[in-house]
Scaffold this active site. Structure first.
Site, short mmCIF file in Angstrom:
data_model
loop_
_atom_site.label_atom_id
_atom_site.label_comp_id
_atom_site.label_asym_id
_atom_site.label_seq_id
_atom_site.Cartn_x
_atom_site.Cartn_y
_atom_site.Cartn_z
N TYR A 1 40.54 45.95 35.93
CA TYR A 1 39.53 45.45 36.86
C TYR A 1 38.88 46.58 37.63
O TYR A 1 37.66 46.76 37.59
CB TYR A 1 40.13 44.44 37.85
CG TYR A 1 39.12 43.97 38.87
CD1 TYR A 1 38.28 42.91 38.58
CD2 TYR A 1 38.99 44.61 40.10
CE1 TYR A 1 37.33 42.48 39.50
CE2 TYR A 1 38.04 44.20 41.03
CZ TYR A 1 37.22 43.13 40.72
OH TYR A 1 36.28 42.74 41.63
N HIS B 1 45.53 41.23 43.92
CA HIS B 1 45.45 42.57 43.34
C HIS B 1 46.25 43.58 44.16
O HIS B 1 46.51 44.69 43.70
CB HIS B 1 43.99 43.04 43.27
CG HIS B 1 43.18 42.38 42.20
ND1 HIS B 1 43.29 42.69 40.87
CD2 HIS B 1 42.24 41.42 42.29
CE1 HIS B 1 42.44 41.95 40.17
NE2 HIS B 1 41.80 41.17 41.00
N ARG C 1 45.43 32.06 42.77
CA ARG C 1 45.97 31.20 41.72
C ARG C 1 47.26 30.51 42.19
O ARG C 1 47.91 30.97 43.14
CB ARG C 1 46.27 32.02 40.46
CG ARG C 1 45.07 32.24 39.55
CD ARG C 1 45.50 33.00 38.31
NE ARG C 1 44.42 33.16 37.35
CZ ARG C 1 44.19 32.37 36.31
NH1 ARG C 1 44.98 31.32 36.11
NH2 ARG C 1 43.19 32.60 35.48
N TYR D 1 37.00 27.60 38.68
CA TYR D 1 36.02 28.65 38.91
C TYR D 1 35.27 29.00 37.63
O TYR D 1 34.10 29.34 37.66
CB TYR D 1 36.70 29.90 39.45
CG TYR D 1 36.91 29.85 40.92
CD1 TYR D 1 35.85 29.98 41.80
CD2 TYR D 1 38.18 29.65 41.46
CE1 TYR D 1 36.04 29.93 43.17
CE2 TYR D 1 38.38 29.60 42.82
CZ TYR D 1 37.31 29.74 43.67
OH TYR D 1 37.50 29.67 45.02
#
Length: 266
Positions: free
Chosen positions: A4, A121, A156, A173
């Site tokens: 990411y 993250h 989540r 989403y």
């Protein structure tokens, strides 16, 4: 390896980027219900939510800790020639140093959003309090909202993922992913430390091989997240919890949403 922060996810944005109308409608309804006009997006990525909010008339400041994402968001802004997009501010900022990186207007923003399962993250620490980075980041994010303003977080349903060893491929989403997720969970002394999701996408452009994308998450359970909010904010806040954009009661075993959303009014 998480792909990411280095921007590799952008090559898969046809799979991740376009959000559902349900997610857009829910976010706009919440912001308008609370009379919000100024919004700080502290996990803007390439600017998907922020661009939509500017289109809808909100005054938006977007931030992200990834240089690649900030550069991409600025390119998106530059491509929009409408006058309203001249008001869109975009800055590089880190949750751990947010008050130094972002100057809040007056008492703060009407709303601060951190969506797209962004908070997980954050790596855990090796010390006695593995959640310390979360607590610091949440404290800093909360400090940016004005009294009476709102915060919107999501993540989540890691409770369900850890219980079943599986992850929903399609969520509220983004509901057009069409292959599978290969999941692995790293434990240390029986405590889950990291969830690694390898997304497997169909080939495109006549290619034969599938495409893969890997992303790491540091799972915080629902009760842990709620407890952090309570500790940081004390008893003077309103907290509404949603599961897949519908009101959710913690402990409801009959509903297993893919995404939890928290709306907090301070």
């Amino acid at each position: 390896m998480d792909q990411y922060a280095d921007g590799h996810i952008l090559s898969f944005w046809d799979c991740f980027g376009k959000k559902t109308e349900e997610s857009k409608t829910w976010l706009l309804n919440i912001l308008r219900k609370h009379g919000c006009k100024t919004v700080l997006d502290v996990a803007c990525g390439p600017g998907t939510e922020s661009e939509m909010l500017v289109e809808e008339g909100f005054t938006v400041l977007s931030s992200d800790a990834s240089d690649v994402m900030i550069t991409t968001a600025k390119k998106t802004r530059a491509a929009r020639k409408e006058a309203i997009f001249s008001t869109w501010e975009i800055k590089l900022a880190n949750w751990l140093t947010l008050p130094e990186d972002i100057q809040k207007p007056g008492e703060g923003f009407d709303a601060v959003i951190c969506v797209g399962n962004s908070l997980p993250h954050l790596p855990f620490t090796d010390g006695p309090d593995r959640l310390q980075p979360y607590k610091v980041s949440l404290t800093n994010i909360i400090s940016m909202v004005r009294p009476g303003g709102i915060l919107i977080f999501d993540h989540r349903n890691f409770d369900c993922i850890l219980e079943t060893g599986k992850s929903m491929l399609n969520t509220v989403y983004r509901n057009t992913l069409t292959k599978r997720i290969e999941l692995s969970i790293d434990y240390e002394k029986g405590v889950p430390q990291m969830i690694i999701m390898n997304y497997i996408f169909p080939p495109i452009g006549g290619q034969q091989q599938t495409r893969t994308f890997s992303i790491d998450f540091y799972p915080v359970l629902l009760n842990e997240f709620n407890q952090m909010l309570s500790t940081i904010l004390g008893g003077t806040f309103q907290h509404s919890l949603y599961g897949d954009f519908k009101p959710y009661t913690p402990g409801d075993v009959h509903v297993k949403p893919g995404v939890f959303s928290h709306v907090v009014r301070v």
